[in-house]
Design a protein around this motif. Structure first.
Motif, PDB file in Angstrom:
ATOM      1  N   ARG A 225      53.363   5.075 -50.738  1.00  0.00           N
ATOM      2  CA  ARG A 225      53.113   3.489 -51.480  1.00  0.00           C
ATOM      3  C   ARG A 225      52.529   2.817 -50.831  1.00  0.00           C
ATOM      4  N   GLY A 226      52.825   2.762 -49.463  1.00  0.00           N
ATOM      5  CA  GLY A 226      52.132   1.900 -48.407  1.00  0.00           C
ATOM      6  C   GLY A 226      50.737   2.334 -48.380  1.00  0.00           C
ATOM      7  N   LEU A 227      50.569   3.611 -47.968  1.00  0.00           N
ATOM      8  CA  LEU A 227      49.128   4.055 -47.703  1.00  0.00           C
ATOM      9  C   LEU A 227      48.247   3.913 -49.046  1.00  0.00           C
ATOM     10  N   VAL A 228      48.852   3.849 -50.133  1.00  0.00           N
ATOM     11  CA  VAL A 228      47.975   3.903 -51.256  1.00  0.00           C
ATOM     12  C   VAL A 228      47.635   2.470 -51.499  1.00  0.00           C
ATOM     13  N   ALA A 229      48.533   1.304 -51.333  1.00  0.00           N
ATOM     14  CA  ALA A 229      48.382  -0.009 -51.196  1.00  0.00           C
ATOM     15  C   ALA A 229      47.244  -0.226 -50.058  1.00  0.00           C
ATOM     16  N   TRP A 230      47.288   0.122 -48.875  1.00  0.00           N
ATOM     17  CA  TRP A 230      46.318   0.074 -47.725  1.00  0.00           C
ATOM     18  C   TRP A 230      44.862   0.447 -48.291  1.00  0.00           C
ATOM     19  N   TRP A 231      44.868   1.782 -48.721  1.00  0.00           N
ATOM     20  CA  TRP A 231      43.671   2.346 -49.150  1.00  0.00           C
ATOM     21  C   TRP A 231      42.844   1.237 -50.301  1.00  0.00           C
ATOM     22  N   ARG A 232      43.819   0.800 -51.147  1.00  0.00           N
ATOM     23  CA  ARG A 232      43.208   0.064 -52.329  1.00  0.00           C
ATOM     24  C   ARG A 232      42.731  -1.224 -51.654  1.00  0.00           C
ATOM     25  N   GLU A 233      43.319  -2.000 -50.744  1.00  0.00           N
ATOM     26  CA  GLU A 233      42.972  -3.040 -50.143  1.00  0.00           C
ATOM     27  C   GLU A 233      41.902  -2.804 -49.431  1.00  0.00           C
ATOM     28  N   ARG A 234      41.488  -1.755 -48.724  1.00  0.00           N
ATOM     29  CA  ARG A 234      40.356  -1.474 -48.011  1.00  0.00           C
ATOM     30  C   ARG A 234      39.109  -1.394 -48.781  1.00  0.00           C
ATOM     31  N   ARG A 235      39.222  -0.597 -49.999  1.00  0.00           N
ATOM     32  CA  ARG A 235      38.309  -0.402 -50.711  1.00  0.00           C
ATOM     33  C   ARG A 235      37.974  -1.678 -51.237  1.00  0.00           C
ATOM     34  N   ARG A 236      38.855  -2.477 -51.586  1.00  0.00           N
ATOM     35  CA  ARG A 236      38.324  -4.042 -52.471  1.00  0.00           C
ATOM     36  C   ARG A 236      37.725  -4.670 -51.391  1.00  0.00           C
ATOM     37  N   ARG A 237      38.016  -4.633 -50.061  1.00  0.00           N
ATOM     38  CA  ARG A 237      37.095  -5.432 -49.249  1.00  0.00           C
ATOM     39  C   ARG A 237      35.922  -4.992 -48.384  1.00  0.00           C
ATOM     40  N   ARG A 238      35.559  -3.802 -49.284  1.00  0.00           N
ATOM     41  CA  ARG A 238      34.347  -3.195 -48.648  1.00  0.00           C
ATOM     42  C   ARG A 238      32.979  -4.278 -48.786  1.00  0.00           C
TER      43      ARG A 238
END
Length: 86
Positions: free
Chosen positions: A66-79
């Motif tokens: 769940r943390g990995l998915v949240a990190w990935w979504r945040e990373r993609r959002r801040r692209r």
């Protein structure tokens, strides 16, 4: 067979005390009951103002998948890379 009524979660005592205080202010200062609207607004704002003297709030970040998915979504959002197609 009779259906069981849905269980209502118990409200903490702080919520009940806050509700009683809000209702007392409404009874004393509501314009429909002869009170001053400005005083009502002022007192309700004072009741809903967050208490800064309370304990700090601890927020736990998700762990594992769940943390990995949240990190990935945040990373993609801040692209910040511009799109390839104009």
């Amino acid at each position: 067979m009779t259906a069981m009524p849905a269980a209502q979660p118990e409200r903490p005592r702080a919520d009940a005390a806050a509700r009683r205080a809000r209702r007392a202010v409404l009874r004393a200062h509501h314009p429909d009951l002869g009170g001053d609207p400005a005083e009502l607004i002022h007192r309700l704002a004072a009741l809903t103002r967050p208490d800064t003297s309370s304990r700090p709030v601890v927020v736990r970040r998700p762990r594992g998948l769940r943390g990995l998915v949240a990190w990935w979504r945040e990373r993609r959002r801040r692209r910040t890379r511009p799109p390839r197609v104009h």
